[in-house]
Design an enzyme around this catalytic site. Structure first.
Site, mmCIF file in Angstrom:
data_model
loop_
_atom_site.group_PDB
_atom_site.id
_atom_site.type_symbol
_atom_site.label_atom_id
_atom_site.label_comp_id
_atom_site.label_asym_id
_atom_site.label_seq_id
_atom_site.Cartn_x
_atom_site.Cartn_y
_atom_site.Cartn_z
ATOM 1 C CD1 TRP A 55 -2.197 -1.992 0.207
ATOM 2 C CD2 TRP A 55 -3.404 -0.814 1.670
ATOM 3 N NE1 TRP A 55 -3.430 -2.572 0.311
ATOM 4 C CE2 TRP A 55 -4.185 -1.877 1.192
ATOM 5 C CE3 TRP A 55 -3.955 0.053 2.613
ATOM 6 C CZ2 TRP A 55 -5.511 -2.098 1.616
ATOM 7 C CZ3 TRP A 55 -5.263 -0.159 3.046
ATOM 8 C CH2 TRP A 55 -6.029 -1.224 2.539
ATOM 9 C CE LYS A 216 -6.687 -7.035 6.176
ATOM 10 N NZ LYS A 216 -6.532 -7.577 4.843
HETATM 11 C C1 LIG Z 1 -2.312 -7.846 5.572
HETATM 12 S S1 LIG Z 1 -0.847 -7.242 6.263
HETATM 13 C C2 LIG Z 1 -0.751 -5.640 5.591
HETATM 14 C C3 LIG Z 1 -0.331 -5.629 4.164
HETATM 15 C C4 LIG Z 1 0.036 -4.237 3.684
HETATM 16 N N1 LIG Z 1 -1.119 -3.386 3.596
HETATM 17 C C5 LIG Z 1 0.689 -4.254 2.328
HETATM 18 O O1 LIG Z 1 0.095 -3.765 1.398
HETATM 19 O O2 LIG Z 1 1.799 -4.752 2.206
HETATM 20 C C6 LIG Z 1 -1.331 -6.962 7.912
HETATM 21 C C7 LIG Z 1 -0.255 -6.301 8.763
HETATM 22 O O3 LIG Z 1 -0.840 -5.911 9.993
HETATM 23 C C8 LIG Z 1 0.229 -5.834 10.930
HETATM 24 N N2 LIG Z 1 -0.284 -5.701 12.296
HETATM 25 C C9 LIG Z 1 -1.077 -6.570 12.965
HETATM 26 N N3 LIG Z 1 -1.304 -6.094 14.201
HETATM 27 C C10 LIG Z 1 -0.672 -4.896 14.304
HETATM 28 C C11 LIG Z 1 -0.537 -3.923 15.344
HETATM 29 N N4 LIG Z 1 -1.119 -4.100 16.533
HETATM 30 N N5 LIG Z 1 0.204 -2.816 15.117
HETATM 31 C C12 LIG Z 1 0.815 -2.642 13.908
HETATM 32 N N6 LIG Z 1 0.721 -3.526 12.894
HETATM 33 C C13 LIG Z 1 -0.009 -4.638 13.086
HETATM 34 C C14 LIG Z 1 0.968 -7.133 10.669
HETATM 35 O O4 LIG Z 1 2.292 -7.077 11.185
HETATM 36 C C15 LIG Z 1 0.914 -7.219 9.136
HETATM 37 O O5 LIG Z 1 2.096 -6.734 8.571
#
Ligand SMILES: C[S@@+](CC[C@H](N)C(=O)[O-])C[C@H]1O[C@@H](n2cnc3c(N)ncnc32)[C@H](O)[C@@H]1O
Length: 393
Positions: A55, A216
Site C-alpha cells: 500500500w 480492513k
Molecule cells: C495484511 S498485512 C498488511 C499488508 C500491507 N497493507 C501491504 O500492502 O503490504 C497486515 C499487517 O498488519 C500488521 N499488524 C497486525 N497487528 C498490528 C498492530 N497491533 N500494530 C501494527 N501492525 C499490526 C501485521 O504485522 C501485518 O504486517
C-alpha cells in the site's frame, strides 16, 4: 505451498510479482481507489499495519512519483476509449496529450508537492523512498506521538511532551491491519475489530475535517455496529469489496469519507471508541430533510460524472446501534477472479517475490524446530534419509 502452485492458484499473487508490488494487497487499494477516488488532492497520509509495504508503494508511486494507477488510470482508459469512439472532438475529454494536472508539456510526470507519508507496522519494513517507516504497535498509546513527530519532525517535539495534538492533520488514514488468524472465526473477527478500532481512534486524532479513513474489516455478524459507529464520524461510510479480495473471504474494507468530529464530543483515552465511548448518534433526518438531500422514497439515486448511477436505500430502522452500510464491489469486471485457478503456460517462469519478509513471525519457530531436531525438526528428505539409512553428502 510451492512457489509455482501459488502462482497457479492466485492470479493477483503472480501479477503483483510481475508489476513489482511487494504484496497482492496493492490491487485491493487500487481497486478501491478506482471506485472512490481516494487520492484526489491528497498529500498527507498515514498507512497503518503497512508491512511488507505494497500500500505504501501505491502511495509512493501515485503521490510522490506522480504515476498513473487506480482511478486516474481508469479515467485515462475511459478517455482513450471515448476518443476512439467519438474521434478527437470534445467528447474525448482528458486525452493525456499536452499539459494536464498530472503531466508537464514535455510529457514528464508531475509529482505532488508537500507529500508526507508515514507507514507503521509491528514488523520491520524494508525502506521505500520518500516514506517514513515506524516499527510500532497501533494499539499502544505511545505510537500516536511517534506518528505525529514523523509527520512534522520540525514542529513536533516528542521530548517536550506535546501530547497528541499535531499541527498539521492528515488527509487520509489507511489500515490494512490483520492479526495472525487462528482459524477460530469468532476470535479472529473480534481481534481484527480491535485493530480497526485502534486505527479509528488514531485516525480521529490526526485526520483533518473532510479527511478519509479506509480500513480492513472482517464481516462478522455484528459488523453493523461498527458501521453505525463509523457513521457518527464520517459523512459517508461504504463497505467495499475489491475484486482482488477473495469472494470466499470475510474480508472487506470500510471506506469512510468526509470526516466530521461530532459537536461536543471529546476523545477520552480511558474510554476510546469501541471500548466504552458514548458516541453521539447523528440525529435522524425527517422525511423533508431527506428529500432535500435527494432521497426520494428512502431511495437516493446519484448520477456520477463517469456515468455510473448509484442507488442507496435508506434504512428506517429504529435501532441506532446498527446500520447497514451500502455494499460496493470494486474493480473492473474484466479483472482477474481472485478465487479462480488459472491454467499457466508450460514455458512460464515463476518469479521471486519482490520483497522477501524482513523478519517473518515464523522465523523463530523454524529455527527452534531445526535446533530441536527429531521428527519435528527435520525436513521430509531428512526423515526419509534417517529411516532408510542413506547418505547423499
Ligand atoms: C495484511 S498485512 C498488511 C499488508 C500491507 N497493507 C501491504 O500492502 O503490504 C497486515 C499487517 O498488519 C500488521 N499488524 C497486525 N497487528 C498490528 C498492530 N497491533 N500494530 C501494527 N501492525 C499490526 C501485521 O504485522 C501485518 O504486517
Amino acid at each position: 505451498m510451492g512457489k509455482s502452485s501459488k502462482d497457479k492458484r492466485d492470479a493477483y499473487y503472480r501479477l503483483a510479482k510481475e508489476q513489482g508490488w511487494r504484496a497482492r494487497s496493492a490491487f485491493k487499494l487500487l481497486q478501491i481507489d478506482e471506485q472512490f477516488d481516494l487520492f484526489r488532492d491528497v498529500t498527507r497520509v498515514v498507512d497503518l499495519c503497512a508491512a511488507p509495504g505494497s500500500w505504501s508503494q501505491v502511495l509512493s508511486r501515485i503521490l510522490i512519483k506522480g504515476e498513473s494507477f487506480g482511478r486516474r488510470a481508469w479515467e485515462e482508459k475511459q478517455a482513450r476509449e471515448r476518443k476512439i469512439i467519438y474521434g478527437d472532438g470534445e467528447e474525448g475529454g482528458k486525452d493525456g496529450e499536452g499539459e494536464t494536472e498530472y503531466v508537464t508539456t514535455e510529457g514528464e510526470l508531475r509529482p505532488r508537492e508537500g507529500v508526507k507519508i508515514v507507514a507503521v507496522d509491528l514488523q520491520p519494513m524494508a525502506h521505500l523512498e520518500g516514506i517514513t517507516t515506524l516499527k510500532g504497535d497501533i494499539t499502544h498509546p505511545a505510537t500516536i506521538p511517534r506518528i505525529l513527530q514523523a509527520l512534522d519532525p520540525d514542529t513536533y517535539k516528542l521530548d517536550e511532551g506535546q501530547g497528541e495534538s499535531g499541527s498539521n492533520p492528515v488527509d487520509l488514514v489507511l489500515s490494512d491491519g490483520a492479526p495472525d488468524v487462528t482459524g477460530l472465526h469468532d476470535l479472529d473477527i473480534y481481534v481484527q475489530s480491535q485493530l480497526l478500532y485502534s486505527a479509528l481512534n488514531l485516525a480521529l486524532k490526526i485526520l483533518k475535517p473532510g479527511g478519509a479513513f479506509v480500513a480492513k474489516v472482517f464481516r462478522g455478524k455484528n459488523v453493523d455496529c461498527i458501521y453505525a459507529q463509523l457513521r457518527c464520524f464520517f459523512k459517508s461510510v461504504y463497505c467495499a469489496k475489491p475484486r482482488s479480495s477473495r469472494a470466499s473471504s470475510l474480508e472487506a474494507f470500510v471506506v469512510c469519507q468526509g470526516f466530521e468530529m461530532p459537536k461536543d464530543f471529546v476523545l477520552d483515552p480511558q474510554r476510546p471508541v469501541g471500548l466504552g465511548a458514548q458516541v453521539p448518534v447523528p440525529p435522524k433526518k425527517t422525511k423533508e430533510e431527506r428529500k432535500k438531500d435527494g432521497v426520494v422514497d428512502d431511495q437516493k439515486t446519484t448520477a456520477r460524472d463517469d456515468g455510473v448511477t448509484t442507488i442507496e436505500l435508506d434504512s428506517d430502522s429504529e435501532d441506532d446501534t446498527k446500520w447497514i452500510a451500502p455494499f460496493v464491489a470494486c474493480g473492473d469486471l474484466s479483472a482477474w477472479d481472485a478465487d479462480a485457478t488459472y491454467h499457466l503456460p508450460k514455458d512460464r517462469i515463476s518469479l521471486d517475490p519482490v520483497q522477501p519478509p524482513t523478519a517473518p513471525p515464523y522465523k523463530l519457530a523454524l529455527e527452534l524446530r531445526r535446533q530441536r531436531g527429531g521428527l519435528y525438526g527435520k525436513t521430509g528428505k531428512e526423515i526419509k534419509k534417517a529411516r532408510e539409512g542413506w547418505d547423499d553428502s
